[in-house]
Design a protein around this motif. Structure first.
Motif, short mmCIF file in Angstrom:
data_model
loop_
_atom_site.label_atom_id
_atom_site.label_comp_id
_atom_site.label_asym_id
_atom_site.label_seq_id
_atom_site.Cartn_x
_atom_site.Cartn_y
_atom_site.Cartn_z
N CYS A 1 0.84 -1.20 0.00
CA CYS A 1 0.00 0.00 0.00
C CYS A 1 0.88 1.25 0.00
CB CYS A 1 -0.93 -0.03 1.21
SG CYS A 1 -0.05 0.20 2.77
N CYS B 1 1.26 3.73 2.41
CA CYS B 1 1.97 4.08 3.65
C CYS B 1 3.01 3.04 4.03
CB CYS B 1 0.98 4.29 4.80
SG CYS B 1 0.26 2.77 5.44
N CYS C 1 -6.02 -0.80 3.04
CA CYS C 1 -5.24 -0.40 4.21
C CYS C 1 -6.02 0.65 5.01
CB CYS C 1 -3.89 0.15 3.77
SG CYS C 1 -2.97 0.91 5.13
N CYS D 1 -3.90 4.24 4.92
CA CYS D 1 -3.77 5.07 3.71
C CYS D 1 -4.89 4.84 2.69
CB CYS D 1 -2.41 4.86 3.05
SG CYS D 1 -2.18 3.23 2.32
ZN LIG Z 1 -1.29 1.88 3.94
#
Ligand SMILES: [Zn+2]
Length: 119
Positions: free
Chosen positions: A10, A12, A73, A76
């Motif tokens: 993802c 982040c 996620c 994020c």
């Molecule tokens: Zn993330």
């Protein structure tokens, strides 16, 4: 290209995975969620996908027939993969190619998939 192991995750960085996928086999789908997300996808059987981190950070989103787990996620909001099954029951992971590390998306030639009418 042939099947090769790629890492990804993802935005982040909490969700990380590795997957053995063939980037000659990618799809762009016109279903309601792919249209909004702009995902380019490739399929892996579940044994070729390994979640490295972030299991507890994943939120499951489902709609329509509730067959596919759209896991995103919680920090994020990025959906880097989804889990589902083939009609024969085989566990599958649809990997969002845009979330793989160091991929030149412009070099890929995704096939159109009419998910709007087939899913
Ligand atoms: Zn993330």
């Amino acid at each position: 290209m042939a099947e090769a192991t790629h890492t990804g995750g993802c935005h982040c960085g909490k969700v990380r995975f590795e997957a053995a996928v063939d980037l000659d086999r990618t799809i762009e789908c016109n279903c309601s969620i792919c249209t909004k997300r702009g995902s380019i996808l490739t399929a892996a059987t579940a044994d070729k996908f390994k979640l490295l981190s972030g299991e507890n950070n994943l939120v499951d989103y489902q709609f329509n027939k509730y067959n596919i787990h759209h896991l995103f996620c919680s920090t994020c909001g990025t959906q880097s993969f989804a889990r589902g099954r083939r009609p024969d029951g085989t566990e599958m992971v649809m990997v969002n190619v845009r979330c793989l590390d160091d991929i030149d998306v412009k070099a890929l030639s995704p096939q159109f998939f009419d998910g709007k009418h087939k899913l």
